[in-house]
Motif scaffolding. Structure first.
Motif, short mmCIF file in Angstrom:
data_model
loop_
_atom_site.label_atom_id
_atom_site.label_comp_id
_atom_site.label_asym_id
_atom_site.label_seq_id
_atom_site.Cartn_x
_atom_site.Cartn_y
_atom_site.Cartn_z
N VAL A 10 -5.84 45.96 21.90
CA VAL A 10 -6.99 46.77 22.27
C VAL A 10 -7.23 46.65 23.77
O VAL A 10 -7.40 45.53 24.29
N LYS A 19 -8.69 46.29 27.23
CA LYS A 19 -9.83 45.56 27.79
C LYS A 19 -10.47 44.59 26.79
O LYS A 19 -11.55 44.07 27.03
N LYS A 20 -9.80 44.34 25.67
CA LYS A 20 -10.27 43.33 24.72
C LYS A 20 -9.28 42.16 24.66
O LYS A 20 -9.67 41.01 24.78
N ASN A 21 -7.96 42.48 24.47
CA ASN A 21 -6.97 41.41 24.43
C ASN A 21 -5.80 41.64 25.39
O ASN A 21 -4.99 40.76 25.59
N TYR A 52 -4.59 44.64 28.87
CA TYR A 52 -4.93 45.84 29.64
C TYR A 52 -3.83 46.85 29.38
O TYR A 52 -2.64 46.55 29.53
N ALA A 88 -8.57 35.98 23.72
CA ALA A 88 -8.43 37.03 22.72
C ALA A 88 -6.96 37.40 22.52
O ALA A 88 -6.53 37.68 21.39
N LEU A 135 -9.07 37.93 29.43
CA LEU A 135 -8.79 38.33 28.04
C LEU A 135 -7.82 37.39 27.36
O LEU A 135 -7.38 37.65 26.24
#
Length: 193
Positions: A133, A135-137, A139, A165, A162
């Motif tokens: 994802v 910008k969650k785990n 880039y 994550a 990140l």
């Protein structure tokens, strides 16, 4: 797993200063893996050190890739194939793992990088849709300009971290985790008790 000791060993082995921004990638020297974009990115960012790990038989490297490799900028190195322990050191010693591949079946090297807690930047391709994802785990980017922008923002220290994550994603896709899910499914369908 992340390791400060592995970082030191990697940086010493390749003569890299501790404060030197180092971007790595891993793969064959083929266009599908994004090597041409990697080389173009390095030319745009002469103050960043780029290392591409891997080996490809010269007979399989296209003329265009050979020429681009010969014309590479001074901030690019091709250390070649290294063993798994040395590759683990590289993941731990790099500041960013950039994977500009245009097409993958899964991206094992992405999982390896995530498990080492190195920030990961990938091309936004369909294989990552269901498990990575933006910008969650990791880039995710689409263009050379986007890759450059993320590296620049990382160097400026303005991007969120990140890596935890990302490590979680790698753990969820580890062999033991998959084995546990398989056993659960076998029990659910009565294959085993």
């Amino acid at each position: 797993f992340p390791s400060g000791e592995k970082r030191k060993v990697f940086r010493k082995r390749f003569g890299l200063a501790n404060d030197e921004l180092v971007v790595i990638s891993v793969g064959h020297f083929i266009e599908r893996k994004g090597i041409l974009d990697f080389l173009a990115l390095a030319k745009r960012m002469p103050k960043v050190t780029f290392l591409w790990f891997g080996h490809t038989s010269p007979s399989l490297i296209t003329r265009q890739v050979k020429q681009a490799m010969q014309e590479k900028s001074d901030n690019v190195r091709f250390p070649g194939y290294i063993d798994q322990d040395s590759l683990s050191q590289a993941y731990c010693g790099a500041d960013l793992f950039v994977f500009p591949s245009h097409e993958e079946t899964e991206g094992i090297v992405v999982l390896e990088a995530l498990s080492s807690s190195v920030p990961v930047v990938v091309r936004d391709i369909p294989v990552y849709e269901d498990w990575l994802v933006d910008k969650k785990n990791v880039y995710k980017v689409d263009t050379l300009e986007d890759f450059q922008s993320i590296i620049t923002q990382f160097a400026q220290g303005v991007l969120p971290d990140l890596t935890e994550a990302g490590r979680q994603v790698a753990q969820e896709r580890s062999i033991p985790a998959i084995a546990d899910r398989m056993i659960e499914l076998y029990r659910q369908f009565g294959v085993i008790q």
